[in-house]
Design an enzyme around this catalytic site. Structure first.
Site, PDB file in Angstrom:
ATOM      1  CB  SER A  89      -0.937  -0.038   1.201  1.00 62.67           C
ATOM      2  OG  SER A  89      -1.683  -1.214   1.125  1.00 62.67           O
ATOM      3  NE  ARG A 104       6.525  10.338  -4.228  1.00 61.49           N
ATOM      4  CZ  ARG A 104       5.325  10.197  -4.804  1.00 61.49           C
ATOM      5  NH1 ARG A 104       4.255   9.949  -4.065  1.00 61.49           N
ATOM      6  NH2 ARG A 104       5.177  10.266  -6.097  1.00 61.49           N
ATOM      7  CG  ASP A 142      -4.378   0.077   0.838  1.00 63.98           C
ATOM      8  OD1 ASP A 142      -4.184   0.774  -0.175  1.00 63.98           O
ATOM      9  OD2 ASP A 142      -4.200   0.508   2.002  1.00 63.98           O
TER      10      ASP A 142
HETATM   11  C1  BGC Z   1      -0.307   5.142   0.071  1.00 62.36           C
HETATM   12  C2  BGC Z   1      -1.361   4.469  -0.751  1.00 62.36           C
HETATM   13  C3  BGC Z   1      -2.281   3.664   0.146  1.00 62.36           C
HETATM   14  C4  BGC Z   1      -2.821   4.520   1.279  1.00 62.36           C
HETATM   15  C5  BGC Z   1      -3.722   3.743   2.217  1.00 62.36           C
HETATM   16  C6  BGC Z   1      -0.921   5.910   1.231  1.00 62.36           C
HETATM   17  O1  BGC Z   1       0.084   6.417   2.057  1.00 62.36           O
HETATM   18  O2  BGC Z   1       0.432   6.050  -0.744  1.00 62.36           O
HETATM   19  O3  BGC Z   1      -0.769   3.623  -1.729  1.00 62.36           O
HETATM   20  O4  BGC Z   1      -3.345   3.164  -0.633  1.00 62.36           O
HETATM   21  O5  BGC Z   1      -1.734   5.047   2.010  1.00 62.36           O
HETATM   22  O6  BGC Z   1      -3.058   2.666   2.787  1.00 62.36           O
END
Ligand code: BGC
Length: 423
Positions: A89, A104, A142
């Site tokens: 995620s 990142r 996610d």
């Molecule tokens: C991430 C996402 C993720 C979200 C929820 C963010 O910090 O960049 O990819 O879906 O958090 O988990």
């Protein structure tokens, strides 16, 4: 690229590397929109956020091994490796479903040597080093998992949303509306084919030109490992709400308004208060807010009733701002796709546990869409199916199907369509 039909079947492993926990899940897709899961949750130790790449992948592989050893004896069942859907995620470039180059880190992670690398081989090698017969067939976000898992059980689902440690959303769009694909190679796919889009809208307003900000937002940003990134997320997600409260209180103390004569040593520690602090303060049922008082005692701070009332009010402001800003992304997706009605499947600790979040979010949607008194809520936020587990498994199943049908699962390193032959 496919919508699940609800008829997908099979056993899949899924790993969910979230912001706070890692879960390993065995998902049995039964068809008929039904499934069963067995899962174990492992707390991500705080040091992992700033560990080395090897430590991270080995930790994850070790969790998978513990799960397999405890939950099922895969060696007896078949010689085929177990297919695994990996929910990672964090923002990643994906040209194929079974690869993802980390753009990142977010949510306070800061592990060198992973950004700009494909995380799938890293995980695969760690699994192999522990002798596990598991193959990573799909890497998903996610939100995408949430979208797909909820579509499996509720065809009215229009988006998958996470309001948790981080924030983000995914929805289906048509290939013709995705410039970087429709302008690219002559892929043998129809223009009206849909594809799940991971918005990564936590990065909305990174150039700080839209949202009204406070000096506390600026401090959170400048003291984070990635200043200038995830601007929207830093104002609303669970990783930051407690820290926002702490910064306001420390400022009020410096100005001589609260906790006078006290050293507030602990309160000076960044991230000493997680989001459970504002959540519990908002939920304090006592008129004299004595539970709030106890919380602050645990940080070595004595509070008066008026101070506690002020603290509660600040929590209400932080929580209300988070909820109201959070739903702007829902409205934006509805506007982009022309949805007048939608089920927005949501998950994440803020959605499931932060008090009043759902009511405030529903109220804010009414304000944005300006529905009249007699109009029911047309765009509703509904609890999602387990996207990171079931969603990852369904995507793994859909990928297997695409590969079996000889359909593309992405582009290979030469920009040619990859039909998954070597994987
Ligand atoms: C991430 C996402 C993720 C979200 C929820 C963010 O910090 O960049 O990819 O879906 O958090 O988990």
């Amino acid at each position: 690229m496919n919508f699940p039909t609800g008829e997908e079947t099979g056993d899949y492993l899924a790993i969910d590397l979230g912001g706070t926990n890692i879960r390993v899940i065995l998902v049995k897709l039964l068809g008929n929109r039904k499934f069963e899961t067995i899962q174990s949750k492992y707390v991500l130790p705080k040091w992992i956020r700033t560990s080395t790449s090897n430590e991270l992948w080995l930790f994850i592989a070790q969790c998978v091994k513990t799960f397999i050893d405890e939950e099922f004896d895969y060696r007896d069942s078949s010689d085929d490796p177990i297919p695994l859907g990996f929910t990672f995620s964090y923002p990643a470039y994906q040209s194929r479903i079974n690869s993802g180059v980390l753009q990142r880190w977010t949510k306070g992670f800061d592990i060198p040597g992973v950004e700009n690398h494909d995380v799938v081989p890293m995980l695969q090698n760690a699994l192999k080093s522990l002798g596990l017969s598991v193959v990573v067939v799909a890497l998903i976000n996610d939100t995408t998992g949430t979208l797909v898992a909820s579509t499996y059980t509720d065809p009215e689902t229009k988006m998958g949303l996470i309001f948790g440690t981080g924030v983000n959303g995914a929805y289906y769009d048509t290939i013709s509306s995705i410039p970087k694909i429709s302008n690219a190679l002559p892929l043998d796919i129809q223009e009206d084919t849909t594809m799940a889009i991971n918005c990564e809208y936590g990065a909305f307003d990174n150039n700080i030109s839209v949202l009204p900000r406070t000096k506390y937002d600026d401090t959170i940003d400048s003291e984070s490992p990635r200043p200038g990134q995830q601007s929207y997320e830093k104002m609303i997600s669970g990783y930051y709400l407690g820290e926002l409260l702490r910064l306001v209180l420390v400022d009020l103390h410096h100005q001589g308004h609260i906790f006078n004569g006290q050293a507030i040593r602990k309160l000076n520690e960044p991230f000493i208060m997680d989001t459970s602090f504002p959540a519990r303060i908002e939920e304090d049922p006592f008129e004299n807010l004595c539970e709030t008082g106890e919380l602050f005692n645990s940080l070595g701070v004595e509070t008066t009733v008026p101070e506690r009332e002020l603290i509660r009010r600040i929590c209400e402001l932080i929580g209300t701002r988070a909820a109201r800003l959070s739903v702007c992304s829902i409205a934006a997706i509805c506007k982009k796709r022309g949805y007048k009605k939608a089920h927005c499947a949501a998950d994440g600790s803020v959605f499931t546990r932060y008090p009043y979040f759902r009511d405030r979010a529903a109220r804010a949607l009414r304000d944005i869409f300006q529905w009249g008194h007699s109009t029911p809520d047309l765009v509703t936020i509904v609890p999602a199916e387990d996207g990171s587990g079931v969603g990852a498994a369904i995507i793994a199943a859909l990928t297997k199907q695409r590969m079996a049908n000889g359909e593309s699962v992405g582009l290979d390193e030469h920009g040619q369509q990859d039909r998954g032959g070597s994987n």
